[in-house]
Each structure stands twice: as C-alpha cells, then as structure tokens.
Scaffold this motif. Structure first.
Motif, short mmCIF file in Angstrom:
data_model
loop_
_atom_site.label_atom_id
_atom_site.label_comp_id
_atom_site.label_asym_id
_atom_site.label_seq_id
_atom_site.Cartn_x
_atom_site.Cartn_y
_atom_site.Cartn_z
N VAL A 32 0.85 -1.20 0.00
CA VAL A 32 0.00 0.00 0.00
C VAL A 32 0.88 1.25 0.00
CG1 VAL A 32 -1.64 1.32 1.39
CG2 VAL A 32 -2.01 -1.11 1.02
N HIS A 33 1.96 1.20 0.76
CA HIS A 33 2.88 2.33 0.78
C HIS A 33 3.56 2.52 -0.58
CE1 HIS A 33 5.66 5.27 2.34
NE2 HIS A 33 6.68 4.57 1.85
N GLN A 34 3.90 1.43 -1.24
CA GLN A 34 4.51 1.50 -2.57
C GLN A 34 3.55 2.09 -3.60
OE1 GLN A 34 5.90 -2.28 -4.00
NE2 GLN A 34 6.50 -1.48 -6.00
N LEU A 35 2.25 1.82 -3.46
CA LEU A 35 1.26 2.34 -4.41
C LEU A 35 0.84 3.77 -4.10
CD1 LEU A 35 -0.96 -0.82 -4.81
CD2 LEU A 35 0.54 0.20 -6.53
N GLY A 36 1.18 4.27 -2.94
CA GLY A 36 0.84 5.66 -2.59
C GLY A 36 -0.65 5.84 -2.34
N SER A 37 -1.18 6.99 -2.73
CA SER A 37 -2.59 7.28 -2.48
C SER A 37 -3.51 6.37 -3.29
CB SER A 37 -2.89 8.74 -2.80
OG SER A 37 -2.65 9.00 -4.17
N PHE A 38 -3.05 5.93 -4.44
CA PHE A 38 -3.84 4.98 -5.25
C PHE A 38 -4.04 3.68 -4.48
CE2 PHE A 38 -3.80 1.47 -8.37
CZ PHE A 38 -5.00 1.74 -9.01
#
Length: 145
Positions: free
Chosen positions: A90-96
């Motif tokens: 989730v952190h790697q994908l950011g707000s998406f």
C-alpha cells in the motif's frame, strides 16, 4: 509621349478592378474545419493519456503485488508476514493503493502464496475509466533443508 504607347498602369490598379462576389457564402469554413480537427485531435489525445495512465496503474499494481507476495514467501513464518507485506505494498502504491486497492490473500501456506489484488481503474475519461484492474500473483515458497 507618343500616341501609340500603352498607358502606364501602376501596381495598385487592382483596387479599381471590380470585386468578384463568388465565395462570399463560404466565409468561416476554414474555421469550422479547424475546430472539428482540433476536437478530434484532443479526443484522441485524451484517449491516449487514458490508456497510458491505466497501463501505468496496472504495471504498478502488478509490481506491488509481486513484491508483497515475495516478501511473504521469503518470511520464516508466512502467515505472520502478511500484514507487513500488505502495508508495504500500500505504501509503494501511494494514495492509489490506500484508497482504491483491495488485497485478498487466497493461500498462505508452506507450498505457495497466492495474492489477488483488485483496484478501481484510474481515468480521465469517465466512459473509458470504468472497470477494475485485477492481478493474481502466485509465488512458490522455497525453504532451505
């Protein structure tokens, strides 16, 4: 001057020539064609941007899912590493990833890790952004004996 010489005509005599009335009803047709061409170009450009954004989102989602599944597969206790791996993805994908992504761990055991990630497709064009991106990642768990 001799009487046989033709009269001198200046370069500005076209002012006095009668104006042709042909084509007066075709004024502005160049503007209409230009506007239609510009609109078609902008629509095609918007569709191209939509396709590129969706491809980028699909690639990012696949990369994050594979990283998370690999992190769980290499952990000493795979079931305990699920929460950390999902948080890292989730952190790697950011707000998406925080808003539009759902992770479903289908199988976490000693043989393999199966992760299905579903996300709402991002988009600029409302009609082309419908649907979702679904990626399933399967990673074998290998242990040193």
């Amino acid at each position: 001057m001799f009487s046989s010489d033709p009269p001198v005509v200046s370069a500005t005599c076209h002012r006095f020539a009668p104006r042709l009335r042909v084509g007066r009803d075709e004024r502005g047709t160049g503007m209409v064609g230009t506007l239609v061409g510009f609109l078609i170009f902008m629509i095609l450009l918007l569709v191209a941007v939509q396709v590129l954004v969706r491809l980028y989102a699909t690639s990012s989602l696949t990369s994050a899912a594979f990283s998370a599944a690999r992190q769980v597969a290499t952990a000493p206790v795979p079931a305990a590493a699920v929460a950390d791996a999902q948080a890292a993805a989730v952190h790697q994908l950011g707000s998406f990833g925080a808003v539009h992504t759902v992770f479903r761990w289908e199988e976490v055991d000693g043989q393999q890790i199966v992760l299905q990630v579903r996300a709402r497709a991002p988009g600029f064009v409302p009609l082309l952004g419908l649907g979702s991106i679904v990626r399933t990642v399967i990673v074998r768990t290998e242990r040193v004996r």
